[in-house]
Design an enzyme around this catalytic site. Structure first.
Site, PDB file in Angstrom:
ATOM      1  N   ASP A   2       6.051  -6.987 -35.145  1.00 42.71           N
ATOM      2  CA  ASP A   2       7.082  -8.031 -35.137  1.00 42.71           C
ATOM      3  C   ASP A   2       8.451  -7.372 -35.019  1.00 42.71           C
ATOM      4  O   ASP A   2       8.565  -6.147 -35.043  1.00 42.71           O
ATOM      5  CB  ASP A   2       6.986  -8.913 -36.390  1.00 42.71           C
TER       6      ASP A   2
ATOM      7  N   ASP B 256       1.064  -2.373 -42.203  1.00 38.20           N
ATOM      8  CA  ASP B 256       2.249  -2.947 -41.573  1.00 38.20           C
ATOM      9  C   ASP B 256       2.365  -2.253 -40.215  1.00 38.20           C
ATOM     10  O   ASP B 256       1.749  -1.229 -39.972  1.00 38.20           O
ATOM     11  CB  ASP B 256       3.466  -2.687 -42.482  1.00 38.20           C
TER      12      ASP B 256
END
Ligand code: ZN
Length: 554
Positions: A133, A98
């Site tokens: 993101d 991530d």
């Protein structure tokens, strides 16, 4: 099992093997091997890890794990790159990273750039990587949500200018939170980019608030606007209570930090909810940890040992639920599994009811499997694709035999298929003996729960005769079948309707609706109560009605 790097056009990376509802069992190709989905990635934080990664693979059978590239970069700098991420973590399977987005959500900002995060993930040799993101979160203004969507799209576009490797699968996250039009916009923009995997951001807070109905909205909105066959990861949804719901809506990948976080707070996961350790007198779990001890003994363990025990149990539970969900997909019984889990908490049942809003989309993409017989418990099952599909087919594609003038409406029989039931055999015998040349003028249909009207010639079409329904029927199911019956009469051109009325299961609902609809259409209507009279008397009445009807001039 390391595989040499090979060219990964995104169409080639995910192969679907089995489907049920929007769920699928798939094979995802990565440069470190092929993994089967639905797949859970336990979150590994190298700084505070209760179960070593090697053990996660070897003992718990996890084929993949996820760690945070931003944390690795901040705390370990070049170490993972120098040793290779798999060696650094001591894990042979597939590693996903991530990007640090969760840290933005928690701490506001982080000290890196989208470009640095892409370069770092390539350098450490991860298998599945995520762009930086900007998670939307739950309680934010629309303006902020728009900013998170636009920033994420901007970073996504930049990836394809920055990345240099072709053997890493890249994840394109969808943001927008509770603003469903923004989720849709985000998905439509992301689908244009050649990502191998998409992910839906922000469910952690939604899960913490038990807003599973909102989660349904978000997942389905994303699915409706993404290429349906591209794999979808659900970020931060790590509780077994909702795996089957997310899988049924087409999520393929999950990450769970919850197994370890819950353990730090003395929380014990079950597929039906969470207990605090001190609430338990017994361990309701057959895992190797729970079978050897008692809650009381675990409570007395030193803190670290207790946390490891709970983290291990929680991980076993998560893995077991993924396996059970996969087996349900294989057996074509995911809906039944979903029903069971939905009764674990009122908000989950609320989420199941929310599926009604999307029944057309779910029906359109659900396979027509022919496996075991299926179970119907109550009106929530009316959303099930088989029921929706039968209704659509009957309305849009079906017409009764041309010569049929009389509709004989029979209640569902105890044995199935209805066309081979004892009740129908007796009626058929009567018709053959008396009516001879008029036989083709009479068309038999059954009114049944949950499907509504089943014309006799269709009753062996799966699963119209391959199901079990709970009796007595609930009010909503009776209303549904009554409405389908009225619609059927409205949409067809019989001259006479003869109802074998079953007041025991349907009260006066079917009778009244038939009467009313026939009156409005100005066609003849007769009825005989089945349960009040003995079969012989009923057959005599039916014979009289038929003879009279056939002798009348049209
Ligand atoms: Zn256990």
């Amino acid at each position: 099992m390391r595989v040499c790097s090979f060219s990964l056009g995104f169409k080639m990376t995910f192969e679907i093997k089995e489907r049920d509802l929007l769920a699928r069992i798939g094979r995802l190709k990565t440069k470190s091997g092929i993994v089967e989905t639905p797949l859970l990635f336990p979150v590994v934080n190298p700084s505070i890890q209760p179960i070593p990664p090697r053990k996660i693979g070897e003992v718990f059978g996890c084929e993949a794990l996820i760690t945070n590239a931003y944390i690795l970069k901040k705390r370990f700098q070049n170490q993972p790159a120098e040793r290779g991420l798999h060696k650094f973590l001591d894990f042979n399977g597939v590693v996903m990273t991530d990007s640090g987005a969760y840290q933005i959500l928690r701490y506001g900002d982080i000290e890196t750039t989208p470009k640095e995060i892409v370069e770092y993930q390539e350098k450490i040799d991860t298998d599945i990587a995520t762009i930086l993101d900007y998670p939307t979160g739950l309680k934010v203004t629309r303006k902020h949500a728009e900013k998170t969507v636009n920033t994420t799209i901007k970073n996504a576009k930049q990836l394809f200018k920055t990345k240099t490797r072709e053997d890493i699968l890249w994840v394109g996250p969808i943001q927008g939170g509770r603003y469903l039009d923004l989720v849709a916009k985000s998905a439509r923009q992301m689908r244009k980019l050649p990502f191998n995997i998409h992910a839906l951001g922000s469910p952690t807070e939604i899960m913490q608030q038990y807003r599973f109905d909102l989660l349904v909205d978000m997942i389905v909105t994303a699915k409706m606007n993404l290429p349906i066959d591209r794999p979808l990861h659900l970020f931060g949804a790590g509780h077994p209570i909702m795996f089957s719901l997310a899988v049924a809506l087409g999520c393929d990948l999950f990450d769970s930090a919850a197994y370890a976080i819950y353990a730090r707070n003395n929380r014990y996961m079950t597929p039906n909810g969470t207990y605090r350790l001190e609430e338990l007198d017994y361990f309701p779990c057959p895992c190797p940890k729970c079978t050897k001890t008692t809650p009381e003994a675990v409570s007395e363990m030193p803190t670290k040992q207790k946390q490891t025990f709970l983290a291990e149990h929680n991980l076993y539970t998560c893995q077991a639920e993924i396996k059970q969900t996969k087996q349900a997909i294989k057996n074509g019984r995911l809906w039944e599994h979903l029903q069971t889990r939905a009764h674990s908490h009122p908000t989950l049942l609320q989420a199941l009811k929310k599926l009604k809003k999307y029944e057309d989309f779910i029906e359109k993409h659900s396979p027509a499997t022919k496996k075991s017989g299926i179970f119907f418990y109550d009106h929530t099952d009316l959303t099930r694709p088989y029921v929706v599909r039968h209704r659509k087919k009957l309305t849009e594609q079906y017409s009764p035999p041309k010569e049929a003038k009389i509709l004989l409406l029979m209640p569902q029989t105890r044995t199935k298929p209805f066309s081979k039931s004892k009740e129908l055999k007796e009626i058929k015998k009567l018709l053959r003996n008396i009516l001879k040349q008029h036989l083709n003028k009479i068309h038999t249909c059954f009114y049944t729960a949950p499907f509504g009207i089943i014309p006799i010639e269709l009753d062996e079409v799966y699963p119209l005769s391959q199901h079990e329904t709970t009796l007595p029927l609930d009010k909503e199911t009776i209303e549904y079948v009554t409405k389908q019956t009225a619609n059927y009469i409205k949409n067809t051109n019989y001259k006479t309707i003869i109802l074998l009325n079953d007041p025991e299961n349907w009260n006066k609902n079917i009778l009244n609706t038939c009467k009313k609809t026939c009156k409005n259409k100005n066609i003849k209507f007769k009825h005989i109560n089945t349960k009040e009279k003995r079969t012989k008397t009923m057959l005599t009445s039916l014979k009289k009605i038929l003879q009279k009807t056939l002798s009348e001039k049209p």
